[in-house]
Enzyme design. Structure first.
Site, PDB file in Angstrom:
ATOM      1  N   LYS A 189       0.858  -1.184   0.000  1.00 62.29           N
ATOM      2  CA  LYS A 189       0.000   0.000   0.000  1.00 62.29           C
ATOM      3  C   LYS A 189       0.898   1.238   0.000  1.00 62.29           C
ATOM      4  O   LYS A 189       1.399   1.659   1.031  1.00 62.29           O
ATOM      5  CB  LYS A 189      -0.917   0.007   1.237  1.00 62.29           C
TER       6      LYS A 189
ATOM      7  N   GLU B 239       9.365   2.469  10.883  1.00 64.82           N
ATOM      8  CA  GLU B 239      10.367   3.530  10.753  1.00 64.82           C
ATOM      9  C   GLU B 239       9.633   4.859  10.659  1.00 64.82           C
ATOM     10  O   GLU B 239       8.866   5.081   9.714  1.00 64.82           O
ATOM     11  CB  GLU B 239      11.263   3.259   9.543  1.00 64.82           C
TER      12      GLU B 239
ATOM     13  N   CYS C 168      13.130  12.418   6.518  1.00 63.26           N
ATOM     14  CA  CYS C 168      13.070  12.147   7.949  1.00 63.26           C
ATOM     15  C   CYS C 168      14.398  12.488   8.593  1.00 63.26           C
ATOM     16  O   CYS C 168      14.489  12.728   9.789  1.00 63.26           O
ATOM     17  CB  CYS C 168      12.718  10.690   8.184  1.00 63.26           C
TER      18      CYS C 168
ATOM     19  N   GLU D 280       8.185  17.541  14.610  1.00 63.76           N
ATOM     20  CA  GLU D 280       8.639  17.364  13.225  1.00 63.76           C
ATOM     21  C   GLU D 280       7.797  18.238  12.294  1.00 63.76           C
ATOM     22  O   GLU D 280       6.578  18.112  12.263  1.00 63.76           O
ATOM     23  CB  GLU D 280       8.527  15.895  12.796  1.00 63.76           C
TER      24      GLU D 280
HETATM   25  N1  LIG Z   1      12.472   6.668   9.529  1.00 67.40           N
HETATM   26  C1  LIG Z   1      12.451   6.555   8.219  1.00 67.40           C
HETATM   27  O1  LIG Z   1      13.172   5.754   7.631  1.00 67.40           O
HETATM   28  C2  LIG Z   1      11.530   7.411   7.413  1.00 67.40           C
HETATM   29  C3  LIG Z   1      11.699   7.479   6.046  1.00 67.40           C
HETATM   30  C4  LIG Z   1      10.838   8.268   5.295  1.00 67.40           C
HETATM   31  C5  LIG Z   1       9.828   8.989   5.919  1.00 67.40           C
HETATM   32  N2  LIG Z   1       9.702   8.925   7.254  1.00 67.40           N
HETATM   33  C6  LIG Z   1       8.654   9.698   7.929  1.00 67.40           C
HETATM   34  O2  LIG Z   1       7.464   9.647   7.164  1.00 67.40           O
HETATM   35  C7  LIG Z   1       6.698  10.815   7.365  1.00 67.40           C
HETATM   36  C8  LIG Z   1       6.285  11.388   6.027  1.00 67.40           C
HETATM   37  O3  LIG Z   1       5.636  10.434   5.275  1.00 67.40           O
HETATM   38  P1  LIG Z   1       4.050  10.385   5.134  1.00 67.40           P
HETATM   39  O4  LIG Z   1       3.498  11.769   5.210  1.00 67.40           O
HETATM   40  O5  LIG Z   1       3.777   9.555   3.928  1.00 67.40           O
HETATM   41  O6  LIG Z   1       3.642   9.624   6.460  1.00 67.40           O
HETATM   42  P2  LIG Z   1       2.187   9.084   6.883  1.00 67.40           P
HETATM   43  O7  LIG Z   1       2.348   8.439   8.191  1.00 67.40           O
HETATM   44  O8  LIG Z   1       1.168  10.123   6.724  1.00 67.40           O
HETATM   45  O9  LIG Z   1       1.873   7.989   5.780  1.00 67.40           O
HETATM   46  C9  LIG Z   1       2.714   6.866   5.570  1.00 67.40           C
HETATM   47  C10 LIG Z   1       1.887   5.758   4.965  1.00 67.40           C
HETATM   48  O10 LIG Z   1       0.927   5.327   5.928  1.00 67.40           O
HETATM   49  C11 LIG Z   1      -0.348   5.266   5.316  1.00 67.40           C
HETATM   50  N3  LIG Z   1      -1.379   5.415   6.340  1.00 67.40           N
HETATM   51  C12 LIG Z   1      -1.993   6.547   6.747  1.00 67.40           C
HETATM   52  N4  LIG Z   1      -2.914   6.247   7.704  1.00 67.40           N
HETATM   53  C13 LIG Z   1      -2.859   4.916   7.908  1.00 67.40           C
HETATM   54  C14 LIG Z   1      -3.532   4.006   8.770  1.00 67.40           C
HETATM   55  N5  LIG Z   1      -4.465   4.412   9.609  1.00 67.40           N
HETATM   56  N6  LIG Z   1      -3.219   2.695   8.712  1.00 67.40           N
HETATM   57  C15 LIG Z   1      -2.255   2.271   7.871  1.00 67.40           C
HETATM   58  N7  LIG Z   1      -1.591   3.072   7.023  1.00 67.40           N
HETATM   59  C16 LIG Z   1      -1.881   4.385   7.039  1.00 67.40           C
HETATM   60  C17 LIG Z   1      -0.292   6.368   4.276  1.00 67.40           C
HETATM   61  O11 LIG Z   1      -1.310   6.193   3.305  1.00 67.40           O
HETATM   62  C18 LIG Z   1       1.102   6.159   3.719  1.00 67.40           C
HETATM   63  O12 LIG Z   1       1.112   5.088   2.803  1.00 67.40           O
HETATM   64  C19 LIG Z   1       7.583  11.752   8.155  1.00 67.40           C
HETATM   65  O13 LIG Z   1       7.198  11.701   9.497  1.00 67.40           O
HETATM   66  C20 LIG Z   1       8.977  11.153   7.965  1.00 67.40           C
HETATM   67  O14 LIG Z   1       9.866  11.479   8.978  1.00 67.40           O
HETATM   68  C21 LIG Z   1      10.510   8.141   8.012  1.00 67.40           C
HETATM   69  N1  LIG Z   2      17.672   7.576   4.128  1.00 70.78           N
HETATM   70  C1  LIG Z   2      17.451   8.988   3.881  1.00 70.78           C
HETATM   71  C2  LIG Z   2      16.249   9.509   4.600  1.00 70.78           C
HETATM   72  C3  LIG Z   2      14.988   8.721   4.461  1.00 70.78           C
HETATM   73  C4  LIG Z   2      13.860   9.432   5.103  1.00 70.78           C
HETATM   74  O1  LIG Z   2      13.214  10.295   4.607  1.00 70.78           O
HETATM   75  C5  LIG Z   2      18.664   9.787   4.312  1.00 70.78           C
HETATM   76  O2  LIG Z   2      19.583   9.238   4.901  1.00 70.78           O
HETATM   77  O3  LIG Z   2      18.682  10.988   4.075  1.00 70.78           O
END
Ligand SMILES: NC(=O)c1ccc[n+]([C@@H]2O[C@H](COP(=O)([O-])OP(=O)(O)OC[C@H]3O[C@@H](n4cnc5c(N)ncnc54)[C@H](O)[C@@H]3O)[C@@H](O)[C@H]2O)c1
Ligand SMILES: N[C@@H](CCC=O)C(=O)O
Length: 515
Positions: A205, A286, A320, A416
C-alpha cells in the site's frame, strides 16, 4: 557468483549527454500524463470506479494519472491471494528470488532517466534528489539480493557425534508494506523487496500522493520474473485499507515507514490479537525525526553552515533525516548564523523540472498549510531571519526559512515540521549542545561539526541517534554503507540497507536430527 556490492553511482548532470537525456526523458513522460493505473492482485489488473487523482506538486493542474483505489473487499481479495501464494513462494529457491531482484535492478538502471523524470513530476524532486532516489532503489535490490544469498543457509551451530543440528531462517507469511511519499521509489521498493526476497508474500500500500511509481515498480518486478501474487498492489486510503489489513488476523508482519502518529497507531492496533489469529504480528516501524546538527567552537565554520543548509533544505526538508535544528556553540553562533542566512538566500525555489532550481515544491496542500502554520509558530518562538513565505497559486512552493534564538523546548525545536524550516539555538559549551540535541522524543539522525577529537568521542557515546555523522550533514545514508534507522519515537531501528535488516522479515528455525 555475484560481484561484490557497491552502491549505484549518481548521475553527473553537468555532463552534456546526461543533461540532454534527462531533458528528453522529462519530455517523453508527458505522453503518459492522465493515464489510468489499475490495482494488481494475483497479477490480475483490476480497475475501480473510485480513483486517486495524482498531480504534479509543482503544477496542480498537471494530472499525472488516475489510480484505482482499493477498498476493504479488494484488500480481502488481495490477502487471500497473498496467503495462497505464500504456500509456493516460501519454497522457492532463495537464489531464484535474489535473481528477480538483480534483474529488476538491471531494468531500472537501463531506464534510469525515465524513472528520474517520473520522480521529478510525481514527487516534486529536483534532478539530483530524483537520481539519488532511483539509485537507492537500485541499491536496495542489489544489496538485499546479496544479503539473501548470504543468509539462505542459516548459521553454523554446534553438533555432537550423535546428533546433527541446523539453524536457518524461514519466512513469516503475508507482509503488509506501507510506504511514504518522500522516498517514493527507494523506500517503497526497498521495503517491498526485503519482504519478498525473504520468501514472504506482500500487500503493497503506497502513499496516496505517490502511487504511480509503485505501479511502475510492479511492472518491473513482473518483467524480472516475479510470479503472480507475490507482490500485490493495493493503493487506497490508509484509514480504510491500512486499518483493515493491520487488524487482519492473517497479516503476519507490517513494514511501515511514515509518521510517528500513524506508526504508533499501527503498533497499537497490531498488538491486539484478533479472532482466529495464531501469531504475534511483527512490526517494523520507521518513523519521524527531529534531527540536529551540533556545531562546536573548534570547527570548520564554512563546513558547518554548508552542512546545515544542505541538510535542512535538500528536497525542501522533506526527509526524515533533514536538519531541522542546529545547536551552535555561543563563541561561533553569530558567524555560523550569518553564513547560514547568506547561503540560504542563494538557494532558488521553483519547478524542479528546471535543473537550475535547488528546491522544488512541498508535496501537497496539507503539507503546505502545516508548514506555514509552523512558520507562524516560529515567528512567536524565535527571530525569523529569512524565508517565512509561500506561494501556492500554481504548485506548493515555500521559501527556505531560518529562525534564530529559539528556546530548546520551543515547539519548532521539538515537533517534526517536515518542510524547509530550520531553527538555530545557542549552547554555552559542547556538553550542553549534546544535551539539547538529545532533548526530543526522536532519535533518528544527527551530525557534529568539530575538530576536537575528544568531543567526537563524547558524541559517539552520548549523542543518542541511530545515524550519527561527523563533519558532514545529517542526510543521505547509502545502502550497505550507512544502515538507516532511528531510536526512541523514530522507530524500531530496523536499519534499512544494513546486514540485519532481512532477518527481521524471517524467523529462526532449529532442526536437530539424531544420527
Ligand atoms: N524513519 C524513516 O526511515 C523514514 C523514512 C521516510 C519517511 N519517514 C517519515 O514519514 C513521514 C512522512 O511520510 P508520510 O506523510 O507519507 O507519512 P504518513 O504516516 O502520513 O503515511 C505513511 C503511509 O501510511 C499510510 N497510512 C496513513 N494512515 C494509515 C492508517 N491508519 N493505517 C495504515 N496506514 C496508514 C499512508 O497512506 C502512507 O502510505 C515523516 O514523518 C517522515 O519522517 C521516516
Ligand atoms: N535515508 C534517507 C532519509 C529517508 C527518510 O526520509 C537519508 O539518509 O537521508
Amino acid at each position: 557468483m555475484v560481484v561484490p556490492y557497491t552502491h549505484e553511482p549518481f548521475t553527473d548532470f553537468s555532463v552534456e549527454e546526461n543533461r540532454k537525456k534527462m531533458e528528453e526523458a522529462l519530455k517523453n513522460i508527458e505522453a503518459e500524463f492522465g493515464k489510468e493505473y489499475p490495482l494488481v492482485i494475483g497479477g490480475e489488473r483490476i480497475t475501480t470506479e473510485d480513483k486517486i487523482k495524482v498531480v504534479n506538486p509543482s503544477n496542480k493542474t498537471e494530472i499525472l494519472g488516475y489510480v484505482s483505489k482499493s477498498n476493504k473487499n479488494l484488500a480481502e481479495k488481495a490477502m487471500q491471494v497473498a496467503d495462497e501464494t505464500f504456500n509456493t513462494w516460501r519454497k522457492t529457491d532463495p537464489k531464484f528470488r535474489a535473481g528477480v531482484l538483480f534483474r529488476a535492478a538491471a531494468i531500472i538502471r537501463r531506464r534510469k532517466f525515465e524513472f528520474n523524470a517520473h520522480l521529478v513530476k510525481e514527487g516534486g524532486k529536483p534532478w539530483k534528489e530524483a537520481d539519488a532516489d532511483t539509485a537507492e532503489a537500485i541499491d536496495f535490490l542489489e544489496y538485499y539480493g546479496r544479503q539473501m544469498l548470504k543468509i539462505k543457509d542459516g548459521v553454523e551451530v554446534n553438533s555432537r557425534p550423535i546428533e546433527h543440528n541446523q539453524f536457518h531462517y524461514i519466512p513469516l507469511g503475508v507482509g503488509l508494506v506501507i510506504s511514504p511519499w518522500n522516498f517514493l521509489f527507494a523506500i517503497m521498493a526497498g521495503t517491498t523487496v526485503a519482504s519478498m526476497v525473504t520468501g514472504n508474500t506482500v500487500l503493497l500500500k503506497p502513499a496516496s500522493t505517490t502511487p504511480i511509481i509503485a505501479y511502475k515498480f510492479i511492472e518491473v518486478l513482473e518483467e524480472a520474473g516475479m510470479p503472480k501474487g507475490v507482490v500485490n498492489y493495493i493503493p487506497g486510503p490508509g484509514s480504510e485499507v491500512g486499518d483493515y489489513l493491520v487488524e487482519h488476523p492473517r497479516t503476519r508482519f507490517i513494514s511501515f515507514t511514515g509518521s510517528r502518529e500513524v506508526g504508533t497507531r499501527i503498533f497499537e492496533k497490531a498488538a491486539v490479537i484478533q479472532e482466529g489469529q495464531k501469531w504475534l504480528k511483527r512490526t517494523i516501524l520507521e518513523m519521524g525525526g527531529k534531527d540536529t546538527i551540533v556545531v562546536d567552537n573548534e570547527a570548520d565554520l564554512e563546513l558547518a553552515a554548508q552542512s546545515i543548509v544542505q541538510s535542512a533544505f535538500g528536497f525542501s526538508g522533506q526527509k526524515c533525516s533533514a536538519c531541522s535544528r542546529a545547536v551552535i556553540h555561543e563563541d561561533v553562533y553569530d558567524q555560523v548564523k550569518d553564513r547560514v542566512v547568506e547561503l540560504t538566500n542563494e538557494l532558488t525555489v521553483g519547478d524542479p523540472a528546471d535543473q537550475n532550481h535547488f528546491m522544488g515544491p512541498v508535496i501537497d496542500q496539507a503539507a503546505y498549510d502545516k508548514i506555514l502554520k509552523y512558520i507562524e509558530i516560529g515567528k512567536e518562538e524565535g527571530e525569523l531571519l529569512t524565508g517565512g513565505e509561500g506561494d501556492d497559486s500554481k504548485g506548493w512552493f515555500l521559501k527556505p526559512t531560518v529562525f534564530a534564538d529559539v528556546d530548546p523546548q520551543a515547539r519548532i525545536m521539538q515537533e517534526e515540521i517536515f518542510g524547509p524550516v530550520v531553527a538555530l539555538t545557542k549552547a554555552k559549551d559542547f556538553e550542553e549542545a549534546i544535551e539539547i540535541a538529545n532533548n526530543t522524543e526522536y532519535g533518528l539522525t544527527g551530525a557534529v561539526i568539530t575538530n576536537n577529537r575528544e568531543h567526537l568521542e563524547q558524541a559517539r557515546e552520548d549523542f543518542h541517534v541511530g545515524n550519527l555523522y561527523f563533519n558532514r550533514g545529517c542526510t543521505a545514508a547509502i545502502v550497505g554503507y550507512q544502515p538507516f534507522g532511528g531510536f526512541n519515537m523514530s522507530g524500531t531501528d530496523s536499519k534499512a540497507g544494513g546486514p540485519d535488516y532481512l532477518i527481521q522479515h524471517m524467523q529462526g528455525k532449529t532442526t536437530s536430527e539424531m544420527l
